[in-house]
Design an enzyme around this catalytic site. Structure first.
Site, PDB file in Angstrom:
ATOM      1  N   CYS A  48       0.244  -5.803   1.804  1.00  0.00           N
ATOM      2  CA  CYS A  48      -0.257  -6.439   3.023  1.00  0.00           C
ATOM      3  C   CYS A  48       0.451  -7.774   3.271  1.00  0.00           C
ATOM      4  O   CYS A  48       0.397  -8.692   2.442  1.00  0.00           O
ATOM      5  CB  CYS A  48      -1.766  -6.653   2.912  1.00  0.00           C
ATOM      6  SG  CYS A  48      -2.472  -7.605   4.274  1.00  0.00           S
ATOM      7  N   CYS A  51      -1.966 -10.729   3.509  1.00  0.00           N
ATOM      8  CA  CYS A  51      -2.431 -11.157   2.188  1.00  0.00           C
ATOM      9  C   CYS A  51      -1.427 -12.099   1.534  1.00  0.00           C
ATOM     10  O   CYS A  51      -1.804 -13.115   0.936  1.00  0.00           O
ATOM     11  CB  CYS A  51      -2.674  -9.943   1.292  1.00  0.00           C
ATOM     12  SG  CYS A  51      -3.898  -8.764   1.917  1.00  0.00           S
TER      13      CYS A  51
END
Length: 428
Positions: A48, A51
């Site tokens: 991600c 993230c």
């Protein structure tokens, strides 16, 4: 000189390492210890991109909370799927405050300041008591917006105010104080009352003067709605995290769209456009406050997801949360004036402005396709190798299966042809 630079770089490295080490790497065992104290947890996936962008901010939060009773950790949901299933994680990153058997999802801006505000709110009771007069001055300097109940903590208005505080604790600060302390800072006429301190001014809940003549259910609905509307600033920064909550106000959402670089810098002409809109908002606050919620976006991709099309910057877009329709001014945004914006907003309120989007089946289908395409693009930008593996392997297996099926049909056909030829030779 070179030795000094090496020492300086090493010091930065060790400081960064110390900060990152404050983040606890959690596993499936977290399910056994979640009730022990208070936790601030980031649920993430290694592929991600959002993230990865959050990691340095999360390290700063962990460093700031290191000497408190709040432990900061993170969970790799691709490895520890039992934790992800337990907390019903379906998006990355998901930030959650865990306090005993309860958990609260964070949906604000992913900056250190906003994350710390969230922790401070959630680690205490829904309504915090103010018992010192100078505490109000401290609250004003630290919190740009907060709600206050004035009077004795009993009765219908107090019960509804406390319920609203429980519902919106994750999004705002709620306090209660005495009449004597409140009169030193606010113009108090009605007791009890509820007010919001907002942008160096304060506004009372409109039903505070006759709440005893209102049905309890109606009071509950109106106060909840009032809190949800007033918890936003007049011209806040709008992100993917808080956009959902802004549309819950059921107002028209007016967004000034500009583009920030990685240092959150804006080009001069776009900064001038945003400032012009902000000045317009503050000058016309009373006229549009009941119908429009204003804000600005520094990420054009968010505005493009609303318009489902390319949108140059700077620009102005208005979202109707009730119908999912949006409006765009016909004038060149750089040529917009306060007078033109006023005419544009009035035409939207009068429902004479052209509307785009909506909830029809073709539009919903196109929106689903657009969001899927955007998600795949973000995955590829975050980790192209993993994205290739995730989608390449299934496609490869599917190709093999299809090839095997097709080849099996061809081989069967060839065997039948060979058998027919052999029978034909025997007959001859």
């Amino acid at each position: 000189m070179a030795a000094v630079w090496k020492l300086f770089i090493s010091l930065i490295f060790f400081v960064s390492l110390a900060q990152s080490s404050r983040v606890l790497e959690l596993s499936d065992r977290f399910l056994d210890v979640r009730n022990e104290g208070q936790w601030f947890v980031m649920f993430y996936a290694p592929w991600c991109a959002h993230c990865k962008k959050l990691e340095p901010v999360w390290a700063l939060v962990a460093q700031a909370l290191y000497n408190t009773n709040i432990r900061v950790g993170r969970v790799d949901c691709t490895r520890f799927t039992a934790v992800a299933q337990h907390f019903r994680i379906n998006a990355y990153p998901t930030i959650m405050f865990v306090k005993g058997p309860y958990d609260y999802v964070y949906s604000g801006d992913r900056s250190k300041e906003e994350l710390m505000h969230f922790v401070n709110r959630m680690s205490g009771p829904p309504v915090q008591l103010v018992t010192r007069a100078d505490s109000i001055d401290i609250l004003k300097s630290n919190n740009p917006i907060f709600f206050t109940y004035v009077g004795k903590q009993s009765g219908l208005l107090w019960d509804v105010f406390y319920s609203a505080a429980e519902a919106y604790q994750a999004h705002g600060y709620f306090y209660a104080t005495s009449v004597e302390i409140a009169k030193r800072h606010f113009d108090v006429d009605t007791i009890p009352s509820a007010l919001v301190y907002k942008e160096r001014s304060h506004y009372y809940f409109p039903y505070s003067d006759n709440f005893d003549r209102i049905e309890p259910a109606h009071l509950n609905v109106t106060l909840f709605r009032w809190v949800n509307e007033e918890r936003f600033a007049s011209f806040p920064r709008v992100t993917r995290s808080n956009l959902y909550h802004m549309v819950q106000t059921k107002k028209y959402l007016v967004l000034a769209v500009v583009e920030e670089n990685k240092l959150r810098e804006i080009a001069a002409h776009e900064q001038e456009f945003r400032d012009m809109v902000e000045i317009f908002v503050h000058k016309n606050k009373r006229k549009y406050h009941g119908r429009f919620q204003f804000g600005w976006i520094g990420n054009p991709e968010l505005a493009r997801s609303i318009a489902m099309d390319s949108l140059p910057t700077p620009h102005l877009i208005v979202l109707n949360a009730s119908t999912n329709e949006h409006h765009i001014p016909e004038d060149d945004p750089l040529q917009l004036t306060p007078e033109a914006i006023e005419i544009f907003l009035d035409s939207i309120h009068n429902q004479t402005a052209p509307a785009f989007g909506g909830n029809s089946f073709p539009v919903r289908f196109y929106r689903a396709w657009f969001e899927t395409k955007t998600s795949l693009h973000e995955m590829w930008a975050g980790n192209p190798v993993l994205t290739t593996v995730l989608f390449g392997l299934p496609l490869g297996f599917l190709s093999l299966i299809m090839y095997s099926i097709c080849c099996a049909d061809i081989l069967d056909a060839e065997e039948e042809d060979d058998g027919a030829d052999q029978r034909h030779e025997k007959k001859e």
